[in-house]
Design a protein around this motif. Structure first.
Motif, PDB file in Angstrom:
ATOM      1  N   ALA A 101      55.953  49.909  37.102  1.00  0.00           N
ATOM      2  CA  ALA A 101      55.272  49.693  38.384  1.00  0.00           C
ATOM      3  C   ALA A 101      56.080  50.270  39.539  1.00  0.00           C
ATOM      4  O   ALA A 101      55.527  50.911  40.447  1.00  0.00           O
ATOM      5  CB  ALA A 101      55.027  48.198  38.593  1.00  0.00           C
ATOM      6  N   LEU A 102      57.404  50.068  39.501  1.00  0.00           N
ATOM      7  CA  LEU A 102      58.250  50.620  40.570  1.00  0.00           C
ATOM      8  C   LEU A 102      58.197  52.142  40.570  1.00  0.00           C
ATOM      9  O   LEU A 102      58.003  52.773  41.626  1.00  0.00           O
ATOM     10  CB  LEU A 102      59.693  50.139  40.396  1.00  0.00           C
ATOM     11  CG  LEU A 102      60.727  50.827  41.305  1.00  0.00           C
ATOM     12  CD1 LEU A 102      60.381  50.656  42.776  1.00  0.00           C
ATOM     13  CD2 LEU A 102      62.128  50.298  41.012  1.00  0.00           C
ATOM     14  N   HIS A 103      58.367  52.750  39.413  1.00  0.00           N
ATOM     15  CA  HIS A 103      58.406  54.217  39.372  1.00  0.00           C
ATOM     16  C   HIS A 103      57.051  54.831  39.715  1.00  0.00           C
ATOM     17  O   HIS A 103      56.990  55.918  40.316  1.00  0.00           O
ATOM     18  CB  HIS A 103      58.904  54.678  38.006  1.00  0.00           C
ATOM     19  CG  HIS A 103      60.375  54.492  37.817  1.00  0.00           C
ATOM     20  ND1 HIS A 103      61.318  55.281  38.430  1.00  0.00           N
ATOM     21  CD2 HIS A 103      61.072  53.584  37.092  1.00  0.00           C
ATOM     22  CE1 HIS A 103      62.530  54.893  38.080  1.00  0.00           C
ATOM     23  NE2 HIS A 103      62.409  53.853  37.280  1.00  0.00           N
ATOM     24  N   LEU A 104      55.966  54.142  39.366  1.00  0.00           N
ATOM     25  CA  LEU A 104      54.649  54.609  39.801  1.00  0.00           C
ATOM     26  C   LEU A 104      54.539  54.553  41.325  1.00  0.00           C
ATOM     27  O   LEU A 104      54.051  55.500  41.959  1.00  0.00           O
ATOM     28  CB  LEU A 104      53.555  53.749  39.165  1.00  0.00           C
ATOM     29  CG  LEU A 104      53.312  53.945  37.673  1.00  0.00           C
ATOM     30  CD1 LEU A 104      52.432  52.826  37.126  1.00  0.00           C
ATOM     31  CD2 LEU A 104      52.671  55.300  37.391  1.00  0.00           C
ATOM     32  N   ALA A 105      54.992  53.448  41.905  1.00  0.00           N
ATOM     33  CA  ALA A 105      54.939  53.306  43.367  1.00  0.00           C
ATOM     34  C   ALA A 105      55.809  54.355  44.052  1.00  0.00           C
ATOM     35  O   ALA A 105      55.436  54.896  45.105  1.00  0.00           O
ATOM     36  CB  ALA A 105      55.367  51.901  43.766  1.00  0.00           C
ATOM     37  N   LEU A 106      56.966  54.658  43.464  1.00  0.00           N
ATOM     38  CA  LEU A 106      57.844  55.684  44.037  1.00  0.00           C
ATOM     39  C   LEU A 106      57.190  57.062  44.013  1.00  0.00           C
ATOM     40  O   LEU A 106      57.542  57.940  44.800  1.00  0.00           O
ATOM     41  CB  LEU A 106      59.170  55.722  43.280  1.00  0.00           C
ATOM     42  CG  LEU A 106      60.093  54.518  43.478  1.00  0.00           C
ATOM     43  CD1 LEU A 106      61.297  54.602  42.550  1.00  0.00           C
ATOM     44  CD2 LEU A 106      60.547  54.402  44.930  1.00  0.00           C
ATOM     45  N   ARG A 146      61.446  45.152  44.137  1.00  0.00           N
ATOM     46  CA  ARG A 146      61.440  46.493  44.711  1.00  0.00           C
ATOM     47  C   ARG A 146      60.090  47.173  44.493  1.00  0.00           C
ATOM     48  O   ARG A 146      59.623  47.929  45.354  1.00  0.00           O
ATOM     49  CB  ARG A 146      62.581  47.321  44.111  1.00  0.00           C
ATOM     50  CG  ARG A 146      62.709  48.752  44.667  1.00  0.00           C
ATOM     51  CD  ARG A 146      62.764  48.829  46.183  1.00  0.00           C
ATOM     52  NE  ARG A 146      63.880  48.143  46.777  1.00  0.00           N
ATOM     53  CZ  ARG A 146      65.049  48.717  47.096  1.00  0.00           C
ATOM     54  NH1 ARG A 146      65.247  49.986  46.810  1.00  0.00           N
ATOM     55  NH2 ARG A 146      65.999  48.020  47.675  1.00  0.00           N
ATOM     56  N   ALA A 147      59.427  46.913  43.358  1.00  0.00           N
ATOM     57  CA  ALA A 147      58.103  47.487  43.125  1.00  0.00           C
ATOM     58  C   ALA A 147      57.121  47.022  44.204  1.00  0.00           C
ATOM     59  O   ALA A 147      56.333  47.822  44.733  1.00  0.00           O
ATOM     60  CB  ALA A 147      57.600  47.105  41.739  1.00  0.00           C
ATOM     61  N   ILE A 148      57.163  45.731  44.524  1.00  0.00           N
ATOM     62  CA  ILE A 148      56.285  45.196  45.573  1.00  0.00           C
ATOM     63  C   ILE A 148      56.613  45.828  46.918  1.00  0.00           C
ATOM     64  O   ILE A 148      55.713  46.201  47.687  1.00  0.00           O
ATOM     65  CB  ILE A 148      56.410  43.662  45.629  1.00  0.00           C
ATOM     66  CG1 ILE A 148      55.844  43.042  44.357  1.00  0.00           C
ATOM     67  CG2 ILE A 148      55.684  43.100  46.855  1.00  0.00           C
ATOM     68  CD1 ILE A 148      56.119  41.555  44.206  1.00  0.00           C
ATOM     69  N   GLU A 149      57.905  45.971  47.204  1.00  0.00           N
ATOM     70  CA  GLU A 149      58.314  46.588  48.466  1.00  0.00           C
ATOM     71  C   GLU A 149      57.781  48.009  48.604  1.00  0.00           C
ATOM     72  O   GLU A 149      57.485  48.472  49.712  1.00  0.00           O
ATOM     73  CB  GLU A 149      59.842  46.600  48.571  1.00  0.00           C
ATOM     74  CG  GLU A 149      60.467  45.229  48.771  1.00  0.00           C
ATOM     75  CD  GLU A 149      61.986  45.275  48.675  1.00  0.00           C
ATOM     76  OE1 GLU A 149      62.538  46.354  48.352  1.00  0.00           O
ATOM     77  OE2 GLU A 149      62.622  44.241  48.920  1.00  0.00           O
TER      78      GLU A 149
END
Length: 370
Positions: free
Chosen positions: A20-25, A159-162
């Motif tokens: 989820a974090l890397h997708l958001a990034l 961090r993913a939410i952020e």
């Protein structure tokens, strides 16, 4: 009301949260769906080993790419996750074991991998002074280490939410079907539609795969761990054995975490495990023999987490073999914690671009096709 996203990630362990974090990034808008809470199962209660050492050849490239992210983990998630790099040592208990380790290290060198290093008795004693004098040497991976598993999973979640991901906890996926050009993910909180889906459901991932018509021979297991009373500092590296089941490390507060693969009885539909104290006694006996200093310690508590184990002991990572737009990321077979950061990056790359430079072909779900 139907919600929409760019990607639905099923499962809130370190792998799902990392993805989820890397997708958001990458600028995508994922929704992560977790039936309990992030880190509730294997990701939050494992031994915390950050280990490249003694991995199957098929997952070494993924492990190496993940280690590069561990070494900048605070920059990635805003928390050092308790990560310390004092190496992992595989102890040979006799000359025959040491000979087999030498053969593996030589073979890895021929294949271009240099992270495993054979060590003699003197170097073993320097790295692990408390080890039994009977041990003739071993193997070390000097960049390896350990981290706090629950803290790490929560750091990835935060961090993913952020960065723009949505995390929905306490919600169960009940169905998955293709509707036009998108996937409709039915949940206990209503449907979500997205063109891409990631199956990071851990010990429940086989049920998601079955919805897609690609069943897998996943076994549910529950590795047990113990923690001791506090002792004076006497060891920095993580120690593992291969002949007998053991992983062993001392935390900063002096307590020692003992694991290595002895299994409890899992009841995944009840989120419960039943400990096997006879097997825990075997682990305690191994420690007693390998580290005489530990004979003064007492066991404070023991626990087990529910995990997915594959027949060949390596994970399923990559695109679905039956369903366009679906990607699998499960079956880490009791050694997936170190792989979390890197696997999340690889899956996000596959989702966003359709390709990755990290060799993962041998981890494809198609290896289980009849």
């Amino acid at each position: 009301m139907t919600r929409t996203a760019d990607v639905v990630v099923i499962g809130g362990g370190i792998h799902g949260c990392s993805t989820a974090l890397h997708l958001a990034l990458r600028g995508l808008k994922p929704i992560l769906v977790e039936k309990d809470y992030a880190g509730r199962h294997a990701s939050g209660v494992n031994a915390g080993g950050v280990r490249q050492l003694a991995r199957d050849l098929a997952e070494i490239p993924l492990s190496i790419s993940s280690m590069a992210l561990w070494e900048q983990i605070e920059e990635l998630v805003g928390d050092d996750c308790g990560f310390e790099s004092h190496g992992t040592v595989l102890v040979a208990e006799n000359d025959a074991e040491l000979d087999s380790f030498r053969a593996r290290v030589d073979d890895l060198r021929l294949k271009g991998f240099t992270h495993e290093e054979l060590i003699d008795r003197a170097e073993l004693r320097r790295l692990v002074p408390a080890v039994s004098d009977e041990c003739p040497g071993g193997v070390v991976s000097r960049r390896d280490g350990a981290a706090d598993p629950f803290r790490t999973t929560q750091a990835f979640r935060k961090r993913a939410i952020e960065k723009g991901a949505e995390v929905v906890e306490g919600v169960t996926v009940t169905g998955l079907e293709r509707v036009g050009g998108v996937w409709r993910v039915e949940t206990s909180d209503g449907p979500i539609e997205a063109p891409k889906v990631v199956n990071a459901a851990g010990a429940w991932a086989d049920r998601i795969a079955a919805m897609l018509g690609e069943p897998v021979p996943l076994t549910v297991v529950a590795p047990m761990l113990m923690v001791t009373s506090r002792l004076p500092a006497f060891i920095q590296p993580v120690v593992i054995l291969r002949g007998r089941k053991l992983s062993f490390k001392q935390l900063g507060n002096g307590t020692v975490v003992i694991g290595g693969g002895h299994l409890a009885t899992p009841h995944r539909d009840r989120n419960e495990t039943v400990l096997d104290w006879d097997k825990l006694a075997i682990s305690a006996r191994t420690v007693w023999e390998l580290f005489p200093l530990m004979r003064q310690a007492t066991i404070v508590r023991a626990w087990a987490g529910i995990e997915a184990y594959m027949p060949d002991s390596i994970p399923v990572v990559g695109p679905s073999g039956t369903s366009e737009g679906v990607f699998h990321q499960f079956g880490f077979s009791t050694h997936g914690f170190q792989l979390g950061p890197g696997t999340g990056a690889v899956i996000a790359e596959l989702v966003a671009t359709g390709a990755t430079n990290v060799p993962i072909a041998d981890l494809a779900i198609g290896r289980f096709r009849a």
